[in-house]
Design a protein around this motif. Structure first.
Motif, PDB file in Angstrom:
ATOM      1  N   VAL A  23      -2.881   7.479   6.432  1.00 26.27           N
ATOM      2  CA  VAL A  23      -2.779   6.776   7.711  1.00 26.27           C
ATOM      3  C   VAL A  23      -2.629   7.773   8.853  1.00 26.27           C
ATOM      4  O   VAL A  23      -2.105   8.873   8.681  1.00 26.27           O
ATOM      5  CB  VAL A  23      -1.595   5.774   7.729  1.00 26.27           C
ATOM      6  CG1 VAL A  23      -1.834   4.640   6.743  1.00 26.27           C
ATOM      7  CG2 VAL A  23      -0.270   6.456   7.432  1.00 26.27           C
ATOM      8  N   SER A  66       0.834  -1.187   0.000  1.00 20.98           N
ATOM      9  CA  SER A  66       0.000   0.000   0.000  1.00 20.98           C
ATOM     10  C   SER A  66       0.875   1.245   0.000  1.00 20.98           C
ATOM     11  O   SER A  66       1.815   1.350   0.791  1.00 20.98           O
ATOM     12  CB  SER A  66      -0.892  -0.007   1.246  1.00 20.98           C
ATOM     13  OG  SER A  66      -1.763   1.078   1.221  1.00 20.98           O
ATOM     14  N   CYS A  86      -5.432   3.006   8.570  1.00 22.64           N
ATOM     15  CA  CYS A  86      -6.112   3.695   7.473  1.00 22.64           C
ATOM     16  C   CYS A  86      -7.179   4.618   8.049  1.00 22.64           C
ATOM     17  O   CYS A  86      -8.065   4.178   8.783  1.00 22.64           O
ATOM     18  CB  CYS A  86      -6.748   2.678   6.528  1.00 22.64           C
ATOM     19  SG  CYS A  86      -7.660   3.442   5.188  1.00 22.64           S
ATOM     20  N   THR A 121       1.169   4.875   1.047  1.00 24.98           N
ATOM     21  CA  THR A 121       0.482   5.642   2.088  1.00 24.98           C
ATOM     22  C   THR A 121       1.125   7.002   2.306  1.00 24.98           C
ATOM     23  O   THR A 121       2.286   7.223   1.938  1.00 24.98           O
ATOM     24  CB  THR A 121       0.474   4.890   3.435  1.00 24.98           C
ATOM     25  OG1 THR A 121       1.824   4.727   3.887  1.00 24.98           O
ATOM     26  CG2 THR A 121      -0.194   3.530   3.318  1.00 24.98           C
TER      27      THR A 121
END
Length: 157
Positions: free
Chosen positions: A106, A79, A112, A81
């Motif tokens: 985040v 992911s 998340c 982020t």
């Protein structure tokens, strides 16, 4: 301008074990085209993302039966982020360098807490930033779904 000012808060998330049909139902229910994949709904630690394009390019176009697949089968991982405290410039830089149109946001614990899309930047960011991100992310790629063609760089701020 900070990421928290433009992000869509509390996006619908799912786990790698969620069926692709379940992911598609989330797209419909939440009027979105991307769902962050989290390690568990308790930890909310992002590990990937599934987009409607991922399903089309990685499953349907290859003749796979999407009803037999899970989010893990189509997700982009790791992911990408950005912190909710990051600047919009940092967010755009991470999106551009990773060639993603959406980025998971985040909190201080790595959970998340939001998502930023090109549309969020267009609707709430400065006009110059909108033009920049659209121009950079609209460059043609080698394949229909270039994510997965090369590893993504995880960006944390």
């Amino acid at each position: 301008m900070k990421v928290r000012e433009v992000m869509t808060p509390s996006p619908a998330c799912c786990t790698p074990e969620t069926s692709l049909q379940g992911v598609a139902e989330i797209f419909v229910e939440h009027d979105c085209g991307a769902v962050p994949i989290v390690e568990s709904l308790e930890s909310m630690a992002p590990i990937g993302m599934v987009t409607d394009r991922d399903i089309a390019c990685r499953a349907i176009a290859k003749g796979m039966n999407a009803l037999e697949l899970t989010a893990r089968d189509c997700m982009s991982s790791p992911s990408v982020t950005v912190s909710e405290d990051a600047s919009l410039d940092e967010c755009i830089e991470a999106m551009e360098s990773n060639r993603v149109r959406r980025i998971v946001v985040v909190d201080e614990f790595g959970r998340c807490c939001g998502i930023v899309s090109q549309a969020d930047i267009a609707l709430q960011g400065p006009r110059k930033k909108t033009a920049e991100v659209v121009r950079e992310l609209s460059e043609p790629t080698v394949s229909a779904s270039a994510v997965g063609e090369r590893p993504l760089v995880e960006t944390r701020h």
